[in-house]
Design an enzyme around this catalytic site. Structure first.
Site, PDB file in Angstrom:
ATOM      1  N   CYS A   1       6.104   0.147   7.166  1.00 29.81           N
ATOM      2  CA  CYS A   1       5.847   1.019   6.455  1.00 29.81           C
ATOM      3  C   CYS A   1       7.071   0.927   5.945  1.00 29.81           C
ATOM      4  O   CYS A   1       8.208   1.553   6.226  1.00 29.81           O
ATOM      5  CB  CYS A   1       5.194   2.364   7.359  1.00 29.81           C
ATOM      6  SG  CYS A   1       5.538   3.540   7.108  1.00 29.81           S
ATOM      7  N   LEU A   2       7.156   2.035   4.142  1.00 24.04           N
ATOM      8  CA  LEU A   2       7.486   1.943   3.141  1.00 24.04           C
ATOM      9  C   LEU A   2       8.305   3.436   3.827  1.00 24.04           C
ATOM     10  O   LEU A   2       9.740   3.224   3.746  1.00 24.04           O
ATOM     11  CB  LEU A   2       7.256   2.035   1.571  1.00 24.04           C
ATOM     12  CG  LEU A   2       6.722   1.069   1.163  1.00 24.04           C
ATOM     13  CD1 LEU A   2       5.895   1.179   0.245  1.00 24.04           C
ATOM     14  CD2 LEU A   2       8.250  -0.188   1.296  1.00 24.04           C
TER      15      LEU A   2
ATOM     16  N   HIS B   1      -2.146   6.626   7.318  1.00 22.44           N
ATOM     17  CA  HIS B   1      -1.080   7.954   7.309  1.00 22.44           C
ATOM     18  C   HIS B   1      -1.831   8.915   6.029  1.00 22.44           C
ATOM     19  O   HIS B   1      -1.614  10.239   6.298  1.00 22.44           O
ATOM     20  CB  HIS B   1      -0.536   7.521   5.296  1.00 22.44           C
ATOM     21  CG  HIS B   1       0.319   6.703   5.216  1.00 22.44           C
ATOM     22  ND1 HIS B   1       1.521   7.251   6.005  1.00 22.44           N
ATOM     23  CD2 HIS B   1       0.488   5.442   5.072  1.00 22.44           C
ATOM     24  CE1 HIS B   1       2.462   6.348   6.475  1.00 22.44           C
ATOM     25  NE2 HIS B   1       2.462   5.071   6.188  1.00 22.44           N
TER      26      HIS B   1
ATOM     27  N   HIS C   1      -4.323   1.196   7.514  1.00 24.52           N
ATOM     28  CA  HIS C   1      -2.359   1.751   7.926  1.00 24.52           C
ATOM     29  C   HIS C   1      -2.882   3.026   6.645  1.00 24.52           C
ATOM     30  O   HIS C   1      -2.552   4.080   7.450  1.00 24.52           O
ATOM     31  CB  HIS C   1      -1.815   0.943   7.006  1.00 24.52           C
ATOM     32  CG  HIS C   1      -0.262   1.270   7.143  1.00 24.52           C
ATOM     33  ND1 HIS C   1       0.420   0.530   7.742  1.00 24.52           N
ATOM     34  CD2 HIS C   1       0.084   2.036   6.445  1.00 24.52           C
ATOM     35  CE1 HIS C   1       1.710   1.324   7.775  1.00 24.52           C
ATOM     36  NE2 HIS C   1       2.009   1.984   6.455  1.00 24.52           N
ATOM     37  N   GLU C   2      -3.295   2.980   5.478  1.00 21.77           N
ATOM     38  CA  GLU C   2      -3.265   4.100   5.018  1.00 21.77           C
ATOM     39  C   GLU C   2      -3.938   5.676   4.977  1.00 21.77           C
ATOM     40  O   GLU C   2      -3.751   6.152   4.304  1.00 21.77           O
ATOM     41  CB  GLU C   2      -3.413   3.140   2.855  1.00 21.77           C
ATOM     42  CG  GLU C   2      -2.494   2.598   2.711  1.00 21.77           C
ATOM     43  CD  GLU C   2      -0.516   2.279   2.648  1.00 21.77           C
ATOM     44  OE1 GLU C   2      -0.550   3.327   2.887  1.00 21.77           O
ATOM     45  OE2 GLU C   2      -0.439   1.059   3.145  1.00 21.77           O
TER      46      GLU C   2
ATOM     47  N   GLN D   1       2.993   9.699   1.641  1.00 19.39           N
ATOM     48  CA  GLN D   1       4.299   9.177   1.082  1.00 19.39           C
ATOM     49  C   GLN D   1       5.490   9.917  -0.019  1.00 19.39           C
ATOM     50  O   GLN D   1       6.789   9.240  -0.235  1.00 19.39           O
ATOM     51  CB  GLN D   1       4.346   7.668   1.274  1.00 19.39           C
ATOM     52  CG  GLN D   1       3.897   7.145   2.521  1.00 19.39           C
ATOM     53  CD  GLN D   1       3.251   5.883   2.509  1.00 19.39           C
ATOM     54  OE1 GLN D   1       2.458   4.801   2.247  1.00 19.39           O
ATOM     55  NE2 GLN D   1       4.329   5.265   3.184  1.00 19.39           N
TER      56      GLN D   1
ATOM     57  N   GLY E   1       0.905  -1.176  -0.474  1.00 19.96           N
ATOM     58  CA  GLY E   1       0.257  -0.226  -0.149  1.00 19.96           C
ATOM     59  C   GLY E   1       0.559   0.989  -0.062  1.00 19.96           C
ATOM     60  O   GLY E   1       1.976   1.407   0.250  1.00 19.96           O
TER      61      GLY E   1
HETATM   62 ZN    ZN Z   1       3.256   3.638   5.014  1.00 26.20          ZN
END
Ligand code: ZN
Length: 218
Positions: free
Chosen positions: A85-86, A131, A127-128, A46, A41
């Protein structure tokens, strides 16, 4: 990729009102970035855009799903899952997530969609959506000692080192490694474990974070 502690990750994204070619382009770029990082995701913050837009693509999906203005209407159940998380490369943590959610969003044409999701998909959407509200998974850790710096050896074994805080220098080094891997796919760096646990809350490796925490306390 914006990496913690970039302040944009703490900003609330703005509602999308224009469903135009520019929005579709942003979504396509985000899917490309997510795929390049082997992510499940990605939220617009991000990649430096404060639009309420995220993309999700589970491991066995051919196409990504784009969620514009997502809103979680209902959460059911509670489970402990491992998450990454990226924007926090090289770290993992144990968090509480819902078992099932009901989410409302718009597609890229502005059409309203309602969706029931469970397990990994529910986790990814939670999660997204977080963000887009400036929230990171480290805000949901089940305990301070349930946050780990990870190392992956050449055999793909993952080691979990309990840590208190994300370290800026470590994050920078992990982000560099991540970019090297993307720019040169033949670089023999083992990839990190998936962002979200595809096995529905069970550990993805035989060495769980809980085991690692226990070992270090000895
Ligand atoms: Zn993330």
């Amino acid at each position: 990729m914006r990496v913690f502690p970039d302040p944009i990750l703490r900003q609330r994204a703005r509602k999308v009102t224009q469903f135009d070619a520019k929005l579709a382009r942003l979504a396509a770029d985000m899917v490309e970035t997510m795929d390049a990082h082997h992510g499940v995701g990605l939220a617009a913050n991000q990649v430096g855009s404060l639009q309420r837009l995220c993309v999700v693509k589970l491991a066995d999906w051919d196409e990504a799903m784009t969620l514009v203005n997502p809103e979680i209407m209902r959460r059911e159940g509670d489970r402990e899952v491992e998450e990454g998380c990226l924007s926090l490369p090289g770290y993992r943590g144990m968090v509480n997530r819902a078992v099932r959610i009901r989410v409302r969003f718009q597609d890229l044409t502005g059409k309203s969609v309602r969706l029931n999701a469970d397990c990994t998909l529910a986790q990814a959407i939670e999660h997204e959506t977080d963000h887009l509200n400036g929230i990171l998974y480290i805000d949901h850790l089940i305990a301070h000692d349930q946050f780990f710096r990870i190392t992956v050896n050449d055999d793909g074994d993952v080691d979990y080192l309990p840590t208190g805080q994300p370290d800026a220098a470590e994050l920078e080094a992990a982000a560099l490694r991540m970019n090297r891997r993307i720019n040169n796919p033949t670089t023999p760096h083992p990839p990190e474990p998936p962002q979200f646990d595809p096995t529905n809350g069970r550990p993805t490796t035989d060495r769980t974070p809980a085991d690692a925490a226990g070992t270090s306390a000895d």
